[in-house]
Each structure stands twice: as C-alpha cells, then as structure tokens.
Design a protein around this motif. Structure first.
Motif, mmCIF file in Angstrom:
data_model
loop_
_atom_site.group_PDB
_atom_site.id
_atom_site.type_symbol
_atom_site.label_atom_id
_atom_site.label_comp_id
_atom_site.label_asym_id
_atom_site.label_seq_id
_atom_site.Cartn_x
_atom_site.Cartn_y
_atom_site.Cartn_z
ATOM 1 N N HIS A 15 0.832 -1.207 0.000
ATOM 2 C CA HIS A 15 0.000 0.000 0.000
ATOM 3 C C HIS A 15 0.871 1.263 0.000
ATOM 4 O O HIS A 15 0.494 2.277 -0.593
ATOM 5 C CB HIS A 15 -0.913 0.008 1.223
ATOM 6 C CG HIS A 15 -2.000 -1.020 1.175
ATOM 7 N ND1 HIS A 15 -3.001 -1.001 0.226
ATOM 8 C CD2 HIS A 15 -2.244 -2.102 1.958
ATOM 9 C CE1 HIS A 15 -3.818 -2.023 0.428
ATOM 10 N NE2 HIS A 15 -3.379 -2.703 1.464
ATOM 11 N N HIS A 133 -6.074 -5.289 9.918
ATOM 12 C CA HIS A 133 -7.248 -6.122 9.703
ATOM 13 C C HIS A 133 -6.860 -7.530 9.240
ATOM 14 O O HIS A 133 -7.614 -8.488 9.451
ATOM 15 C CB HIS A 133 -8.177 -5.475 8.667
ATOM 16 C CG HIS A 133 -8.879 -4.241 9.161
ATOM 17 N ND1 HIS A 133 -9.284 -4.096 10.468
ATOM 18 C CD2 HIS A 133 -9.254 -3.109 8.516
ATOM 19 C CE1 HIS A 133 -9.892 -2.918 10.603
ATOM 20 N NE2 HIS A 133 -9.878 -2.297 9.434
ATOM 21 N N GLU A 134 -5.712 -7.660 8.611
ATOM 22 C CA GLU A 134 -5.257 -8.968 8.128
ATOM 23 C C GLU A 134 -4.813 -9.905 9.249
ATOM 24 O O GLU A 134 -4.667 -11.121 9.032
ATOM 25 C CB GLU A 134 -4.094 -8.788 7.144
ATOM 26 C CG GLU A 134 -4.464 -8.168 5.807
ATOM 27 C CD GLU A 134 -4.472 -6.652 5.813
ATOM 28 O OE1 GLU A 134 -4.648 -6.062 4.730
ATOM 29 O OE2 GLU A 134 -4.318 -6.052 6.905
ATOM 30 N N ALA A 160 -6.927 -0.550 9.128
ATOM 31 C CA ALA A 160 -6.689 -0.890 7.727
ATOM 32 C C ALA A 160 -5.232 -0.612 7.364
ATOM 33 O O ALA A 160 -4.728 0.492 7.605
ATOM 34 C CB ALA A 160 -7.620 -0.095 6.819
ATOM 35 N N ARG A 162 -4.023 -0.091 4.553
ATOM 36 C CA ARG A 162 -3.976 1.010 3.578
ATOM 37 C C ARG A 162 -3.927 2.360 4.292
ATOM 38 O O ARG A 162 -3.212 3.282 3.855
ATOM 39 C CB ARG A 162 -5.213 0.940 2.675
ATOM 40 C CG ARG A 162 -5.397 2.117 1.736
ATOM 41 C CD ARG A 162 -6.658 1.979 0.898
ATOM 42 N NE ARG A 162 -7.825 1.682 1.720
ATOM 43 C CZ ARG A 162 -8.503 2.595 2.409
ATOM 44 N NH1 ARG A 162 -8.135 3.859 2.390
ATOM 45 N NH2 ARG A 162 -9.552 2.249 3.130
ATOM 46 N N GLN A 237 -11.955 2.732 8.327
ATOM 47 C CA GLN A 237 -12.533 1.457 7.906
ATOM 48 C C GLN A 237 -12.651 0.497 9.089
ATOM 49 O O GLN A 237 -11.675 0.178 9.759
ATOM 50 C CB GLN A 237 -11.691 0.822 6.808
ATOM 51 C CG GLN A 237 -12.340 -0.418 6.195
ATOM 52 C CD GLN A 237 -11.474 -1.065 5.129
ATOM 53 O OE1 GLN A 237 -10.275 -1.282 5.353
ATOM 54 N NE2 GLN A 237 -12.042 -1.365 3.986
ATOM 55 N N PHE A 239 -13.453 -3.299 10.848
ATOM 56 C CA PHE A 239 -13.077 -4.660 10.474
ATOM 57 C C PHE A 239 -14.157 -5.295 9.606
ATOM 58 O O PHE A 239 -13.852 -5.972 8.617
ATOM 59 C CB PHE A 239 -12.842 -5.507 11.727
ATOM 60 C CG PHE A 239 -12.365 -6.897 11.411
ATOM 61 C CD1 PHE A 239 -11.044 -7.141 11.104
ATOM 62 C CD2 PHE A 239 -13.256 -7.965 11.393
ATOM 63 C CE1 PHE A 239 -10.604 -8.424 10.780
ATOM 64 C CE2 PHE A 239 -12.821 -9.246 11.078
ATOM 65 C CZ PHE A 239 -11.493 -9.476 10.780
ATOM 66 N N GLU A 241 -16.242 -3.848 7.570
ATOM 67 C CA GLU A 241 -16.179 -3.276 6.226
ATOM 68 C C GLU A 241 -15.038 -3.885 5.432
ATOM 69 O O GLU A 241 -15.194 -4.201 4.249
ATOM 70 C CB GLU A 241 -16.031 -1.757 6.313
ATOM 71 C CG GLU A 241 -17.280 -1.048 6.819
ATOM 72 C CD GLU A 241 -17.023 0.414 7.143
ATOM 73 O OE1 GLU A 241 -18.008 1.154 7.251
ATOM 74 O OE2 GLU A 241 -15.843 0.804 7.311
ATOM 75 N N TRP A 242 -13.898 -4.026 6.082
ATOM 76 C CA TRP A 242 -12.747 -4.631 5.402
ATOM 77 C C TRP A 242 -13.049 -6.071 5.021
ATOM 78 O O TRP A 242 -12.789 -6.489 3.885
ATOM 79 C CB TRP A 242 -11.523 -4.585 6.315
ATOM 80 C CG TRP A 242 -10.352 -5.315 5.768
ATOM 81 C CD1 TRP A 242 -9.431 -4.855 4.872
ATOM 82 C CD2 TRP A 242 -9.968 -6.675 6.060
ATOM 83 N NE1 TRP A 242 -8.487 -5.829 4.594
ATOM 84 C CE2 TRP A 242 -8.797 -6.946 5.309
ATOM 85 C CE3 TRP A 242 -10.485 -7.659 6.891
ATOM 86 C CZ2 TRP A 242 -8.161 -8.180 5.362
ATOM 87 C CZ3 TRP A 242 -9.858 -8.893 6.944
ATOM 88 C CH2 TRP A 242 -8.708 -9.142 6.176
ATOM 89 N N SER A 245 -15.339 -6.311 2.084
ATOM 90 C CA SER A 245 -14.684 -5.988 0.814
ATOM 91 C C SER A 245 -13.839 -7.145 0.311
ATOM 92 O O SER A 245 -13.566 -7.253 -0.893
ATOM 93 C CB SER A 245 -13.810 -4.739 0.967
ATOM 94 O OG SER A 245 -12.647 -5.026 1.751
ATOM 95 N N ARG A 246 -13.433 -8.034 1.213
ATOM 96 C CA ARG A 246 -12.625 -9.184 0.824
ATOM 97 C C ARG A 246 -13.470 -10.355 0.346
ATOM 98 O O ARG A 246 -12.983 -11.250 -0.324
ATOM 99 C CB ARG A 246 -11.814 -9.665 2.032
ATOM 100 C CG ARG A 246 -10.870 -8.626 2.624
ATOM 101 C CD ARG A 246 -9.541 -8.640 1.961
ATOM 102 N NE ARG A 246 -8.806 -9.854 2.270
ATOM 103 C CZ ARG A 246 -7.547 -10.071 1.903
ATOM 104 N NH1 ARG A 246 -6.900 -9.143 1.225
ATOM 105 N NH2 ARG A 246 -6.949 -11.193 2.209
#
Length: 248
Positions: A15, A133-134, A160, A162, A237, A239, A241-242, A245-246
């Motif tokens: 990112h 978040h990962e 996030a 990013r 963002q 968790f 929402e993240w 999106s995944r």
C-alpha cells in the motif's frame, strides 16, 4: 522524488508503494526479491542512490525474542548506515502500539528497531500502529488443522493497512519528529471474535476458544496493553467493512 520502501512486498509495504506512485513519486522497493538484502547489506548502496526518504516497514517471521532482536538490530543498522552514505534526509519507521508495554518476544525486536532509529545517524520518525485487519487471518494460517482453534485473548483496535500506509507517507514527507504517535482503527474487539468472523466468512464451522496466555504478558494482552492512547490517529474502515470488501 525517489523514496525507498524497505519491506515493500509486505502487507503495508504494497500500500505504501501504491500511495507513493499515486502521488507522483518513484518508489524503490527494498526486498530480497528485488536483489536487495537488508540483513547482508547486499545491494543496499545501489538501491538507495538518489533516495531522499526511507520508509521502513520490514518484518520477520519470528515470534522469539532472540531472532527478532537479531533481525531488527542488523537490518536497521544496515539501513541507517547505507542511508547515511546516500545522504537520505528522513528515515520513517513503522512500529507497534504497545510494544513497550507487552513483553512478547517479537516486540523486543521492535523496541530495538525504535531505539536504533531514534538514536541513529539519520533524522527519524516512528509511527506505531495497532494490529492490521489482516492479523486474525494470519493467526488462522499459523493454527494447526482440526475442528478447534485456540486464539490468545487480546484486546485489539485493528486498523486498515492502507490507512497505515497513507499515514506513513504523510509522516515521511514532513519534518522528522522522533516518536510520531499512534494510529488505530475505529473499534475495539476481542481477537477470538475477529477470528470467528473470518472463519464464518469462509464458510467454516470450526470452533474458536480464547485462551489467556500465562503471566504478566497474558494479563497485558487481555487487559488492553495493545490498545492506543486517546491521542492516537483513528482510521475509518471497520473490520466488518474490510472483511466485506474481501468476500464480495
């Protein structure tokens, strides 16, 4: 402007490289895949030629104290020395919220990295971030197979990656300020709950049990030792929402 990103292929590094390109800068990825090794020093001088800023998001897959300290000691020392030879004007480092309060083995290495950066030959800034978040998915990847997963009880305010990268780039192009504060996500969670959400998004029915690690370290993790101060920057963002999106 040429900006080196040490650890460029990593979660935050990707990112960071993208943010630099979007802003019209020339990112230089420092990684073994690019022929540059921060531990041996091979290729560092050539990679940093003409670089004005170094953003260090290096990482090592080491949970133990000895290996973590050894990596960050050598890698940071090499980056600082090569940066000084190249005339780098700012060394921006990503660290971890609570690494000075929780005695996990890996965190001792991050403390060493911070100390070297702040006392080294280059003007430096250190930004501490909460877990990305990962992170819950990474815990799952390390877990053994079977119907039951045990996850350390820990309070976390995930952010996030990013948004962490954007904050790092912002800091890197400002004046070096030493400790540059913290960045965290908008919500506090228990880590076992986040792992359950990841599993459900994958359609898995594996059971998750939160366990408190023994001793002072376990109490610190469960009691909020990794949570940010009130003055921390806040990402936007969540968790959920993240994760959405995944999976969409």
């Amino acid at each position: 402007m040429r900006v080196a990103v040490a650890g460029g292929p990593g979660v935050v590094g990707r990112h960071t490289v993208a943010a630099l390109r979007s802003a019209g800068h020339e990112p230089v990825v420092i990684a073994r895949s690019q022929g540059v090794d921060v531990v041996s020093g091979d290729g560092l001088d050539a990679a940093l030629e003409g670089v004005a800023v170094v953003i260090d998001v290096c990482n090592v897959a080491a949970l133990g104290r000895a290996r973590s300290e050894a990596f960050f000691d050598v890698a940071t020392t090499n980056l600082l020395a090569a940066g000084q030879r190249a005339g780098v004007g700012h060394y921006a480092v990503l660290s971890i919220v609570g690494c000075d309060r929780v005695d996990l083995g890996y965190y001792f290495g991050k403390r060493r990295q911070e100390a070297l950066a702040l006392t080294g030959p280059l003007p430096a800034s250190v930004l501490r971030a909460t877990q990305f978040h990962e992170f819950p998915a990474q815990l799952l990847e390390r877990a053994p197979g079977g119907p039951v997963i045990t996850v350390p009880r820990m309070r976390s305010q995930p952010v996030a990656s990013r948004e962490v990268a954007a904050a790092l780039v912002d800091i890197a192009f400002g004046e070096p300020i030493g400790m540059a504060g913290e960045i965290a996500g908008p919500e506090v969670h228990d880590m076992p709950d986040l792992v359950r959400l990841v599993l459900r998004s994958q359609g898995s029915r594996r059971a998750v049990f939160g366990i408190r690690l023994p001793g002072v370290t376990g109490r610190a993790l469960a009691g909020g030792g990794l949570l940010p101060h009130n003055s921390a920057r806040r990402g936007e963002q969540t968790f959920a929402e993240w994760l959405g999106s995944r999976t969409t």
